[in-house]
Design a protein around this motif. Sequence first.
Motif, PDB file in Angstrom:
ATOM      1  N   VAL A 479       0.815  -1.216   0.000  1.00  0.00           N
ATOM      2  CA  VAL A 479       0.000   0.000   0.000  1.00  0.00           C
ATOM      3  C   VAL A 479       0.849   1.268   0.000  1.00  0.00           C
ATOM      4  O   VAL A 479       0.351   2.355  -0.309  1.00  0.00           O
ATOM      5  N   SER A 480       2.129   1.151   0.310  1.00  0.00           N
ATOM      6  CA  SER A 480       3.005   2.325   0.350  1.00  0.00           C
ATOM      7  C   SER A 480       3.532   2.728  -1.019  1.00  0.00           C
ATOM      8  O   SER A 480       4.234   3.741  -1.137  1.00  0.00           O
ATOM      9  N   ASP A 481       3.196   1.960  -2.074  1.00  0.00           N
ATOM     10  CA  ASP A 481       3.567   2.374  -3.434  1.00  0.00           C
ATOM     11  C   ASP A 481       2.570   3.439  -3.883  1.00  0.00           C
ATOM     12  O   ASP A 481       1.681   3.196  -4.692  1.00  0.00           O
ATOM     13  N   ASP A 482       2.732   4.640  -3.326  1.00  0.00           N
ATOM     14  CA  ASP A 482       1.797   5.728  -3.584  1.00  0.00           C
ATOM     15  C   ASP A 482       2.570   7.024  -3.768  1.00  0.00           C
ATOM     16  O   ASP A 482       3.802   7.033  -3.901  1.00  0.00           O
ATOM     17  N   MET A 483       1.877   8.142  -3.757  1.00  0.00           N
ATOM     18  CA  MET A 483       2.504   9.424  -4.040  1.00  0.00           C
ATOM     19  C   MET A 483       3.278   9.996  -2.858  1.00  0.00           C
ATOM     20  O   MET A 483       3.864  11.076  -2.965  1.00  0.00           O
ATOM     21  N   THR A 484       3.306   9.294  -1.735  1.00  0.00           N
ATOM     22  CA  THR A 484       4.103   9.782  -0.613  1.00  0.00           C
ATOM     23  C   THR A 484       5.590   9.494  -0.806  1.00  0.00           C
ATOM     24  O   THR A 484       6.426  10.120  -0.148  1.00  0.00           O
ATOM     25  N   GLN A 485       5.949   8.583  -1.690  1.00  0.00           N
ATOM     26  CA  GLN A 485       7.358   8.297  -1.925  1.00  0.00           C
ATOM     27  C   GLN A 485       7.979   9.412  -2.767  1.00  0.00           C
ATOM     28  O   GLN A 485       7.294  10.102  -3.534  1.00  0.00           O
ATOM     29  N   LYS A 486       9.266   9.608  -2.612  1.00  0.00           N
ATOM     30  CA  LYS A 486       9.977  10.654  -3.349  1.00  0.00           C
ATOM     31  C   LYS A 486      10.279  10.150  -4.762  1.00  0.00           C
ATOM     32  O   LYS A 486      11.052   9.206  -4.938  1.00  0.00           O
ATOM     33  N   ILE A 487       9.665  10.799  -5.742  1.00  0.00           N
ATOM     34  CA  ILE A 487       9.825  10.402  -7.137  1.00  0.00           C
ATOM     35  C   ILE A 487      10.531  11.529  -7.888  1.00  0.00           C
ATOM     36  O   ILE A 487      10.199  12.708  -7.716  1.00  0.00           O
ATOM     37  N   ASN A 488      11.513  11.176  -8.693  1.00  0.00           N
ATOM     38  CA  ASN A 488      12.273  12.138  -9.479  1.00  0.00           C
ATOM     39  C   ASN A 488      11.562  12.323 -10.822  1.00  0.00           C
ATOM     40  O   ASN A 488      11.747  11.543 -11.756  1.00  0.00           O
ATOM     41  N   TRP A 489      10.731  13.346 -10.915  1.00  0.00           N
ATOM     42  CA  TRP A 489       9.912  13.528 -12.114  1.00  0.00           C
ATOM     43  C   TRP A 489      10.737  13.929 -13.323  1.00  0.00           C
ATOM     44  O   TRP A 489      10.354  13.634 -14.463  1.00  0.00           O
TER      45      TRP A 489
END
Length: 535
Positions: A479-489
């Motif tokens: 469930v933690s594969d969401d937008m709270t993780q830091k993603i390098n856009w």
Amino acid sequence: MHRSIALLLSACVFAGPAHAQSFSPERIRSDVAFLADDLLEGRGTGTRGYDLAARYVASRFEALGLQPGTADGWYQNVPFITFSADPTKSSSITFGGKSFANADHVLVGPSILGETVEGTADAVFVGYGLEDKRYGLDDYRGLDVRGKIAVSIYGTPEGLPSDVAATLSEKKPDLAAAKGAIGTIVILTPGLLKRFPWGKILENSALPRMRWAHPDGRPDLPNPTLRLGASLDPTAAEQLFANTPLAGGKLAALLADPKARPKGFAIPGKVRIERFSKIDKVRSPNVIGMLPGSDPTLANEVVLLSAHLDHLGIVTGKNGDTIANGAMDNASGVATMMEVARAFVESGQRPKRSVMFVALTGEEKGLFGSEYLATYPSLPGKRVVANVNLDMPILTYDFTDVIAFGAEHSTVGEAVARAAAAERITLSPDPEPEEQFFVRSDHYSFVKKGVPALSLDTGQANGGKEAGEAFRRARYHDVSDDMTQKINWQAGAKFARLNYLVARDLADAAQAPRWYAGDFFGDQFAKGQPKAPKP
């Protein structure tokens, strides 16, 4: 660098071959944010949340000016039959005077063949259950499994090329059925259980299962004669082999030796398997957009870009969160694909071949949306000549290399190499061949139809190895594969540009991609097709 200047440069127009396109971190972020929103409830195949995601992608395709990729519009509706464990009854397997209920050292899954499927039969140990003269494999020699249950060790022995091993392993049920078996039992190894702990296996096995159905309603069942099935952990396996030559710790020694090639034998006593299921029907669409080719001769050849749109849906979860949002897996791949579609349109230069963009359903259930599309092409007269698949690119760091799973099998890999070189990105070999990624995502459905294909992913350099390990350890199918993780856009925009260059190369090349001469997959699935000399 000042943040506003960095953002401006990251979204600027990049020069392409005789045309220009933009690749926007903000657009990719926006697409991922919507697809991974709680509103879509994890985009489970056949759910309302998935349908919302499909409508979103179709609207994006339409806004870009793509053409619908089916005769009926944007959607290729895939019929599914769902089956899950009957919660009121316990499936089980019995042998050696002991009965194991499902999840008690054994997995006895539901069956699509009926709500109650049961049977008692003799069992025969068939080693790894493999047969291929090229690699000296003949595990069924001297054994009769007709009307019996074939018992095999999970996977393959060491010494085989990883992609070959994966294909032979996948074909084990086909071989057992061809030999006349009515069921299979798989012995799970300590090596497998180290990579995938028993608890995680149980969690995944509890999810409802699906098979796609043909237009006439028949479920796609490669081996309907295999009615009985189960998997055993080493504890249950010791009981099964108690009165055999592998008793007294010998089985444990065998399972610990990946180089062993054991001989088979009949297992004394009967095995009884009982499977209780709930069965239903549902539909879920592939979303398909098409950019027609400009060349009158080549326009009927299709370069297919694919990414699966589905994820796990509502799950058991933790800390009150039950939505598996699937931001990285695989909203990131779908967003990348849509950005590539935008780049083709913005270029103002139509490709010579047609380019098809597909957001696939049912990947998490077993690559079923891609299997359906590969079996039932969406547009008559069009022939897929190459597939580049995007599945869970890790975009949490600035990648400097990429991995093209399957690049060594066909000239599609050469297109990736050219695009990577143009972008000063390294094309790295598969760093984990034992994981057999080449046969584990949607491109493989097209490989089995003879189409040169690969799956493109970010690599392990510049912190990629640590980023990938961290994601798989903490967020994969969680469930933690969401937008709270830091993603390098910005890395997302760079990955989209690379994918565009690959697709443009394939679409404009004078010659369609070809398998390499002597390649295992080309020989297996593309007999009679012209081959390319391997460099």
